[in-house]
Design a protein around this motif. Structure first.
Motif, PDB file in Angstrom:
ATOM      1  N   SER A   1     -38.347  68.389  49.393  1.00 41.62           N
ATOM      2  CA  SER A   1     -38.973  68.965  48.203  1.00 41.62           C
ATOM      3  C   SER A   1     -40.071  69.949  48.575  1.00 41.62           C
ATOM      4  O   SER A   1     -40.308  70.931  47.883  1.00 41.62           O
ATOM      5  CB  SER A   1     -39.564  67.857  47.326  1.00 41.62           C
ATOM      6  OG  SER A   1     -40.633  67.240  47.965  1.00 41.62           O
ATOM      7  N   ASN A   2     -40.744  69.707  49.709  1.00 39.63           N
ATOM      8  CA  ASN A   2     -41.824  70.591  50.131  1.00 39.63           C
ATOM      9  C   ASN A   2     -41.305  71.905  50.684  1.00 39.63           C
ATOM     10  O   ASN A   2     -42.045  72.884  50.787  1.00 39.63           O
ATOM     11  CB  ASN A   2     -42.689  69.920  51.193  1.00 39.63           C
ATOM     12  CG  ASN A   2     -43.522  68.796  50.614  1.00 39.63           C
ATOM     13  OD1 ASN A   2     -43.847  68.801  49.424  1.00 39.63           O
ATOM     14  ND2 ASN A   2     -43.885  67.818  51.445  1.00 39.63           N
TER      15      ASN A   2
ATOM     16  N   THR B   1     -39.684  69.141  37.169  1.00 43.36           N
ATOM     17  CA  THR B   1     -39.494  70.026  38.330  1.00 43.36           C
ATOM     18  C   THR B   1     -40.688  70.010  39.273  1.00 43.36           C
ATOM     19  O   THR B   1     -40.579  70.424  40.430  1.00 43.36           O
ATOM     20  CB  THR B   1     -39.245  71.465  37.864  1.00 43.36           C
ATOM     21  OG1 THR B   1     -40.369  71.919  37.085  1.00 43.36           O
ATOM     22  CG2 THR B   1     -37.974  71.548  37.022  1.00 43.36           C
ATOM     23  N   LYS B   2     -41.834  69.557  38.794  1.00 40.98           N
ATOM     24  CA  LYS B   2     -43.045  69.574  39.609  1.00 40.98           C
ATOM     25  C   LYS B   2     -43.473  68.192  40.094  1.00 40.98           C
ATOM     26  O   LYS B   2     -44.312  68.073  40.986  1.00 40.98           O
ATOM     27  CB  LYS B   2     -44.206  70.195  38.820  1.00 40.98           C
ATOM     28  CG  LYS B   2     -43.973  71.637  38.409  1.00 40.98           C
ATOM     29  CD  LYS B   2     -45.157  72.174  37.620  1.00 40.98           C
ATOM     30  CE  LYS B   2     -44.933  73.626  37.199  1.00 40.98           C
ATOM     31  NZ  LYS B   2     -46.089  74.141  36.418  1.00 40.98           N
TER      32      LYS B   2
ATOM     33  N   THR C   1     -42.100  65.889  41.851  1.00 43.28           N
ATOM     34  CA  THR C   1     -41.821  65.502  43.237  1.00 43.28           C
ATOM     35  C   THR C   1     -42.940  65.940  44.159  1.00 43.28           C
ATOM     36  O   THR C   1     -43.323  65.213  45.091  1.00 43.28           O
ATOM     37  CB  THR C   1     -40.488  66.110  43.707  1.00 43.28           C
ATOM     38  OG1 THR C   1     -39.452  65.736  42.798  1.00 43.28           O
ATOM     39  CG2 THR C   1     -40.126  65.601  45.101  1.00 43.28           C
ATOM     40  N   ASN C   2     -43.481  67.123  43.910  1.00 47.04           N
ATOM     41  CA  ASN C   2     -44.602  67.588  44.716  1.00 47.04           C
ATOM     42  C   ASN C   2     -45.897  66.875  44.349  1.00 47.04           C
ATOM     43  O   ASN C   2     -46.729  66.603  45.215  1.00 47.04           O
ATOM     44  CB  ASN C   2     -44.790  69.100  44.539  1.00 47.04           C
ATOM     45  CG  ASN C   2     -43.701  69.893  45.235  1.00 47.04           C
ATOM     46  OD1 ASN C   2     -43.208  69.491  46.287  1.00 47.04           O
ATOM     47  ND2 ASN C   2     -43.297  71.004  44.651  1.00 47.04           N
ATOM     48  N   LEU C   3     -46.068  66.580  43.050  1.00 46.71           N
ATOM     49  CA  LEU C   3     -47.269  65.872  42.618  1.00 46.71           C
ATOM     50  C   LEU C   3     -47.324  64.463  43.198  1.00 46.71           C
ATOM     51  O   LEU C   3     -48.383  63.976  43.591  1.00 46.71           O
ATOM     52  CB  LEU C   3     -47.334  65.811  41.093  1.00 46.71           C
ATOM     53  CG  LEU C   3     -47.613  67.128  40.370  1.00 46.71           C
ATOM     54  CD1 LEU C   3     -47.462  66.946  38.859  1.00 46.71           C
ATOM     55  CD2 LEU C   3     -49.015  67.631  40.695  1.00 46.71           C
TER      56      LEU C   3
ATOM     57  N   MET D   1     -42.966  66.911  33.338  1.00 46.36           N
ATOM     58  CA  MET D   1     -42.832  67.989  34.317  1.00 46.36           C
ATOM     59  C   MET D   1     -41.839  67.593  35.410  1.00 46.36           C
ATOM     60  O   MET D   1     -42.222  67.366  36.562  1.00 46.36           O
ATOM     61  CB  MET D   1     -44.198  68.306  34.935  1.00 46.36           C
ATOM     62  CG  MET D   1     -45.222  68.799  33.937  1.00 46.36           C
ATOM     63  SD  MET D   1     -46.781  69.280  34.715  1.00 46.36           S
ATOM     64  CE  MET D   1     -47.370  67.699  35.298  1.00 46.36           C
TER      65      MET D   1
END
Length: 313
Positions: free
Chosen positions: A310-311, A123-124, A126-128, A121
């Protein structure tokens, strides 16, 4: 004649103790150096200002802790054949060593998870694995490691101590010693390795699938990032192989022979070698001489700037 023969046996035994001490010291000292360099590399390398770098730094601290105990305690007690290693101080050092060992185990696991999610994942992830979540993950690693050593506070029955005569670490020969040896040490280490290997195999499968489709994209930046991720994954796999080497030797190969040198090489030596080469792998993959020269370079473990960016997306 018998006196001379007895003296000869003692001399051989002393020589063997010296040989074992030299091996223990060389591995532990060089391992401490490698992991210190690895820590510097992680702090100074721009591409490691992320969750992967923070997890590697935590792992490096655990590696250094294990090797420092070997260097500062195991080496001198082997040389002088210290007879009181099972007193309270020796048991406390055994407890500390188990703490660092378990921190290494869980670090391997979360690093494999990080590589899997990064490839699966992109694209996700960085937030995880943002700054806050990464701190929680590292806190989880060390909390689990601390949880493993709680029984060792009952030092009369639950302990592990170094035996300079056999050159190995020995768990207490008690019911509690059996439980911590079997369940909190053996089963947990094997379980972590199985989950880690499953994650690594899944990550490898994803990389193979990506490689087959990579010719369909012309985005050079995406390809560059993917090469970096593959490099990180390769590093993680090599460290995983070292972990397997240690666990396989420590829990299986060591049982195949009772010869003292065989037991030493498949337990104490294997334990040290794993943590020594762990640090070396990080250095080999990321070291540049400029990292040592740039004394004014910031040494943050995690780039909050990229996290904030990223946020906002």
């Amino acid at each position: 004649m018998s006196a001379n023969a007895s003296e000869a046996v003692v001399i051989v035994s002393e020589i063997e103790n010296i040989y074992a001490s030299i091996i223990i010291f060389l591995l532990s000292f060089s391992g401490c150096v490698f992991n210190l360099l690895a820590g510097i590399v992680v702090l100074r390398n721009p591409i490691l200002k992320n969750a992967f770098g923070a997890l590697c730094f935590s792992h490096t601290i655990a590696n250094f802790g294990v090797l420092f105990v070997f260097c500062a305690w195991v080496t001198p007690t082997t040389i002088i054949q210290y007879k009181y290693t099972e007193l309270t101080f020796g048991k406390i050092l055994g407890q500390i060593n188990i703490l660092f060992w378990n921190a290494c185990c869980y670090s391997h696991l979360v690093i494999s998870l990080n590589r899997f999610l990064t490839i699966c994942m992109p694209t996700k992830v960085t937030n995880l694995f943002n700054y806050r979540n990464t701190c929680f993950i590292i806190l989880f690693v060390w909390s689990m490691a601390i949880g493993h050593i709680v029984p060792y506070f009952w030092r009369e029955t639950c302990y592990v101590a170094y035996d300079p005569v056999s050159w190995t670490w020995v768990f207490g020969d008690t019911p509690c010693g059996y439980v911590i040896t079997t369940y909190t040490d053996y089963y947990s280490s094997v379980a972590i390795f199985v989950v880690m290997s499953t994650l690594d195999l899944s990550t490898f499968t994803m990389l193979v699938l990506y490689r087959r489709k990579s010719h369909l994209t012309s985005d050079s930046e995406a390809r560059r990032r993917r090469r970096v991720e593959i490099r990180f994954f390769t590093q993680s796999c090599l460290q995983g192989i070292l972990f397997f080497y240690e666990v396989f030797n420590f829990y299986y190969i060591v049982t195949l022979n009772t010869n003292q040198w065989f037991v030493f090489m498949t337990s104490t030596f294997a334990w040290e070698l794993c943590h020594c080469l762990d640090g070396l792998v990080v250095v080999v993959f990321h070291f540049k001489r400029s990292f040592l020269r740039k004394a004014s370079q910031p040494t943050t473990i995690f780039s909050k700037a990229s996290d904030i960016k990223s946020n906002k997306k």
